[in-house]
Motif scaffolding. Structure first.
Motif, PDB file in Angstrom:
ATOM      1  N   ARG A  45       0.813  -1.211   0.000  1.00  0.00           N
ATOM      2  CA  ARG A  45       0.000   0.000   0.000  1.00  0.00           C
ATOM      3  C   ARG A  45       0.852   1.268   0.000  1.00  0.00           C
ATOM      4  O   ARG A  45       0.507   2.261  -0.646  1.00  0.00           O
ATOM      5  N   LEU A  46       1.964   1.245   0.716  1.00  0.00           N
ATOM      6  CA  LEU A  46       2.799   2.443   0.830  1.00  0.00           C
ATOM      7  C   LEU A  46       3.663   2.685  -0.404  1.00  0.00           C
ATOM      8  O   LEU A  46       3.836   3.833  -0.838  1.00  0.00           O
ATOM      9  N   PHE A  47       4.227   1.614  -0.952  1.00  0.00           N
ATOM     10  CA  PHE A  47       5.220   1.757  -2.021  1.00  0.00           C
ATOM     11  C   PHE A  47       4.750   1.244  -3.384  1.00  0.00           C
ATOM     12  O   PHE A  47       5.457   1.396  -4.376  1.00  0.00           O
ATOM     13  N   GLY A  48       3.586   0.608  -3.416  1.00  0.00           N
ATOM     14  CA  GLY A  48       3.083   0.087  -4.682  1.00  0.00           C
ATOM     15  C   GLY A  48       3.678  -1.251  -5.071  1.00  0.00           C
ATOM     16  O   GLY A  48       3.283  -1.842  -6.075  1.00  0.00           O
ATOM     17  N   GLU A  49       4.624  -1.741  -4.292  1.00  0.00           N
ATOM     18  CA  GLU A  49       5.201  -3.060  -4.518  1.00  0.00           C
ATOM     19  C   GLU A  49       5.796  -3.569  -3.212  1.00  0.00           C
ATOM     20  O   GLU A  49       5.994  -2.802  -2.265  1.00  0.00           O
ATOM     21  N   VAL A  50       6.070  -4.876  -3.175  1.00  0.00           N
ATOM     22  CA  VAL A  50       6.604  -5.500  -1.967  1.00  0.00           C
ATOM     23  C   VAL A  50       8.112  -5.663  -2.115  1.00  0.00           C
ATOM     24  O   VAL A  50       8.586  -6.407  -2.979  1.00  0.00           O
ATOM     25  N   TRP A  51       8.875  -4.969  -1.273  1.00  0.00           N
ATOM     26  CA  TRP A  51      10.335  -5.057  -1.315  1.00  0.00           C
ATOM     27  C   TRP A  51      10.828  -6.279  -0.554  1.00  0.00           C
ATOM     28  O   TRP A  51      11.745  -6.964  -1.001  1.00  0.00           O
ATOM     29  N   LEU A  52      10.255  -6.516   0.619  1.00  0.00           N
ATOM     30  CA  LEU A  52      10.583  -7.708   1.395  1.00  0.00           C
ATOM     31  C   LEU A  52       9.357  -8.611   1.421  1.00  0.00           C
ATOM     32  O   LEU A  52       8.312  -8.243   1.957  1.00  0.00           O
ATOM     33  N   GLU A  53       9.471  -9.795   0.807  1.00  0.00           N
ATOM     34  CA  GLU A  53       8.358 -10.723   0.748  1.00  0.00           C
ATOM     35  C   GLU A  53       8.027 -11.255   2.147  1.00  0.00           C
ATOM     36  O   GLU A  53       8.852 -11.216   3.065  1.00  0.00           O
ATOM     37  N   ALA A  54       6.792 -11.772   2.283  1.00  0.00           N
ATOM     38  CA  ALA A  54       6.376 -12.337   3.568  1.00  0.00           C
ATOM     39  C   ALA A  54       7.310 -13.460   4.011  1.00  0.00           C
ATOM     40  O   ALA A  54       7.566 -13.632   5.202  1.00  0.00           O
ATOM     41  N   LEU A  55       7.837 -14.228   3.040  1.00  0.00           N
ATOM     42  CA  LEU A  55       8.788 -15.297   3.373  1.00  0.00           C
ATOM     43  C   LEU A  55      10.003 -14.752   4.115  1.00  0.00           C
ATOM     44  O   LEU A  55      10.432 -15.303   5.126  1.00  0.00           O
ATOM     45  N   VAL A  56      10.565 -13.673   3.590  1.00  0.00           N
ATOM     46  CA  VAL A  56      11.754 -13.077   4.200  1.00  0.00           C
ATOM     47  C   VAL A  56      11.396 -12.414   5.524  1.00  0.00           C
ATOM     48  O   VAL A  56      12.127 -12.539   6.523  1.00  0.00           O
ATOM     49  N   LEU A  57      10.270 -11.707   5.551  1.00  0.00           N
ATOM     50  CA  LEU A  57       9.851 -11.041   6.779  1.00  0.00           C
ATOM     51  C   LEU A  57       9.618 -12.048   7.901  1.00  0.00           C
ATOM     52  O   LEU A  57       9.954 -11.787   9.065  1.00  0.00           O
ATOM     53  N   ALA A  58       9.052 -13.204   7.571  1.00  0.00           N
ATOM     54  CA  ALA A  58       8.778 -14.218   8.589  1.00  0.00           C
ATOM     55  C   ALA A  58      10.057 -14.685   9.266  1.00  0.00           C
ATOM     56  O   ALA A  58      10.116 -14.821  10.492  1.00  0.00           O
ATOM     57  N   ILE A  59      11.084 -14.938   8.457  1.00  0.00           N
ATOM     58  CA  ILE A  59      12.332 -15.415   9.060  1.00  0.00           C
ATOM     59  C   ILE A  59      13.031 -14.297   9.833  1.00  0.00           C
ATOM     60  O   ILE A  59      13.647 -14.551  10.874  1.00  0.00           O
ATOM     61  N   LEU A  60      12.925 -13.058   9.358  1.00  0.00           N
ATOM     62  CA  LEU A  60      13.527 -11.943  10.096  1.00  0.00           C
ATOM     63  C   LEU A  60      12.833 -11.720  11.436  1.00  0.00           C
ATOM     64  O   LEU A  60      13.483 -11.520  12.467  1.00  0.00           O
ATOM     65  N   ILE A  61      11.504 -11.764  11.424  1.00  0.00           N
ATOM     66  CA  ILE A  61      10.754 -11.578  12.671  1.00  0.00           C
ATOM     67  C   ILE A  61      11.042 -12.719  13.634  1.00  0.00           C
ATOM     68  O   ILE A  61      11.275 -12.510  14.834  1.00  0.00           O
ATOM     69  N   GLY A  62      11.031 -13.946  13.104  1.00  0.00           N
ATOM     70  CA  GLY A  62      11.327 -15.099  13.944  1.00  0.00           C
ATOM     71  C   GLY A  62      12.715 -15.023  14.552  1.00  0.00           C
ATOM     72  O   GLY A  62      12.913 -15.309  15.739  1.00  0.00           O
ATOM     73  N   THR A  63      13.702 -14.614  13.759  1.00  0.00           N
ATOM     74  CA  THR A  63      15.071 -14.492  14.253  1.00  0.00           C
ATOM     75  C   THR A  63      15.182 -13.410  15.319  1.00  0.00           C
ATOM     76  O   THR A  63      15.879 -13.578  16.326  1.00  0.00           O
ATOM     77  N   ALA A  64      14.481 -12.291  15.106  1.00  0.00           N
ATOM     78  CA  ALA A  64      14.499 -11.205  16.098  1.00  0.00           C
ATOM     79  C   ALA A  64      13.909 -11.673  17.425  1.00  0.00           C
ATOM     80  O   ALA A  64      14.451 -11.390  18.505  1.00  0.00           O
ATOM     81  N   ILE A  65      12.802 -12.402  17.350  1.00  0.00           N
ATOM     82  CA  ILE A  65      12.173 -12.912  18.582  1.00  0.00           C
ATOM     83  C   ILE A  65      13.112 -13.874  19.297  1.00  0.00           C
ATOM     84  O   ILE A  65      13.309 -13.793  20.514  1.00  0.00           O
ATOM     85  N   ARG A  66      13.714 -14.797  18.508  1.00  0.00           N
ATOM     86  CA  ARG A  66      14.586 -15.813  19.109  1.00  0.00           C
ATOM     87  C   ARG A  66      15.838 -15.197  19.735  1.00  0.00           C
ATOM     88  O   ARG A  66      16.385 -15.721  20.714  1.00  0.00           O
ATOM     89  N   SER A  67      16.286 -14.075  19.197  1.00  0.00           N
ATOM     90  CA  SER A  67      17.509 -13.454  19.693  1.00  0.00           C
ATOM     91  C   SER A  67      17.307 -12.700  20.997  1.00  0.00           C
ATOM     92  O   SER A  67      18.273 -12.423  21.709  1.00  0.00           O
ATOM     93  N   ILE A  68      16.049 -12.380  21.321  1.00  0.00           N
ATOM     94  CA  ILE A  68      15.782 -11.683  22.585  1.00  0.00           C
ATOM     95  C   ILE A  68      15.005 -12.554  23.569  1.00  0.00           C
ATOM     96  O   ILE A  68      14.837 -12.173  24.726  1.00  0.00           O
TER      97      ILE A  68
END
Length: 364
Positions: A45-68
């Motif tokens: 909605r903001l940029f008209g395209e997806v720069w980071l796919e949900a696949l990549v975002l999922a692993i980044l979010i998961g890694t952030a949670i696991r690291s803290i």
């Protein structure tokens, strides 16, 4: 003495208990997946395209949670279930999207090239590890993890060469953390190298560690890249069998305790000779190939292809969330500089060999 038949309720209880064990971790993975899809929608909605796919975002979010936050034991069965079984089902479903034309475009030269790449990369990586002073078994774990399929290869090779738990833990920690970096950086490298979708898919399949990571790395480049990347990666996984058998023969040379490892190698060879086909070839690879055959012979209705692809994508994102929840970037600091250098240099060598193969084959 008469036996008392089990009631239907008694039979259901163990099954219900197994389901209850996976609920907390599965719910966590689904929550991370929901956030990933929501963020991808905001990007659109903001940029008209997806720069980071949900696949990549999922692993980044998961890694952030696991690291803290380290999940307590009650969360682990569901996370493991999501990372393993859901991923395997997703890979099977993904076979429905692979056309015979993609396979024919690869050709036998690519299949031979994949095998050659694996063995060349293992040899080069082992040499790098030894030059940096790593013990032979640690160098072997790093080489096989980098060159075949990351954690799965390390876990399969460890008993063959008699590796101890500390070596296995260090090697797995690096493949987990470095794998995330490869997923994020490889699409940018593919653009810089001006690779076509087919070339990039083969390149990703040859260099990325795990199947879900291949899918995540290939997604920004399109469906053809995903199909080719998954196909190449699964062929690469199949190399684990020949590599383990080869190492069982060479095992006595991998440490000073030659007598003990000779006994171990002999036992492993006898064990391998008795293994049925479903132990040598994972079920999901057979399922993936079966789905390709069904698609090629027109056994899957055209109307079912889109829902199957959607289910495969959803399950893959959930498995990526689980994969991220299993990655703790803090563990890398405990492994030491020599291991870090060996893993990074080995990955660069694998990338160079893979790029050379893709260039020589002139894929479309």
């Amino acid at each position: 003495m008469a036996t008392v038949p089990l009631s239907a309720a008694a039979i259901r209880r163990p099954r219900t208990a197994r389901i209850e064990r996976i609920v907390p971790g599965l719910a966590l993975c689904l929550g991370v997946t929901g956030v990933a899809f929501a963020l991808a929608g905001i990007e659109q909605r903001l940029f008209g395209e997806v720069w980071l796919e949900a696949l990549v975002l999922a692993i980044l979010i998961g890694t952030a949670i696991r690291s803290i936050w380290t999940p307590p034991a009650r969360w682990l069965p569901g996370i493991d279930f999501s990372a393993k079984l859901l991923l395997e089902i997703a890979v099977v479903l993904l076979g429905a999207s692979v056309s015979a034309a993609t396979i024919l475009a690869a050709g036998p030269a690519l299949l031979i090239g994949i095998a050659a790449t694996v063995f060349l990369a293992i040899g080069a990586s082992f040499a790098i590890g030894r030059l940096l002073g790593l013990p032979r078994r640690m160098a072997t774990l790093v080489a096989c993890g980098n060159s075949i399929c990351g954690n799965s290869a390390i876990a399969a090779v460890a008993p063959v060469i008699g590796a101890d738990s500390d070596d296995v833990a260090a090697a797995i920690a690096f493949t987990a953390v470095l794998g995330v970096g490869v997923v994020l950086g490889l699409p940018l490298l593919g653009l810089a190298l001006r690779l076509s979708e087919l070339q990039y898919g083969a390149f990703a399949g040859l260099t990325v560690y795990a199947v879900p990571q291949v899918i995540a790395a290939a997604t920004p480049m399109g469906a053809t890249a995903i199909q080719m990347g998954t196909l190449v990666k699964l062929v690469r996984v199949l190399m684990l069998g020949p590599v383990c058998l080869t190492l069982s023969i060479l095992a006595p040379r991998l440490c000073e305790d030659g007598t003990e490892l000779a006994r171990l190698a002999s036992a492993e060879r006898r064990k391998a000779n008795r293994l049925p086909i479903h132990h040598l070839v994972p079920w999901f690879i057979l399922g993936f190939l079966g789905m390709i055959a069904a698609r090629s012979f027109g056994l899957i209705p055209q109307a079912a292809l889109a829902p199957i692809a959607g289910a495969a994508t959803l399950l893959t994102v959930v498995s990526m969330a689980a994969l991220g929840l299993g990655v703790d970037v803090r563990t890398v600091a405990k492994a030491g500089g020599r291991v870090t250098a060996a893993v990074v240099l080995s990955l660069l060598v694998l990338g160079a060999i893979s790029f050379a193969l893709v260039t020589m084959l002139h894929l479309g």
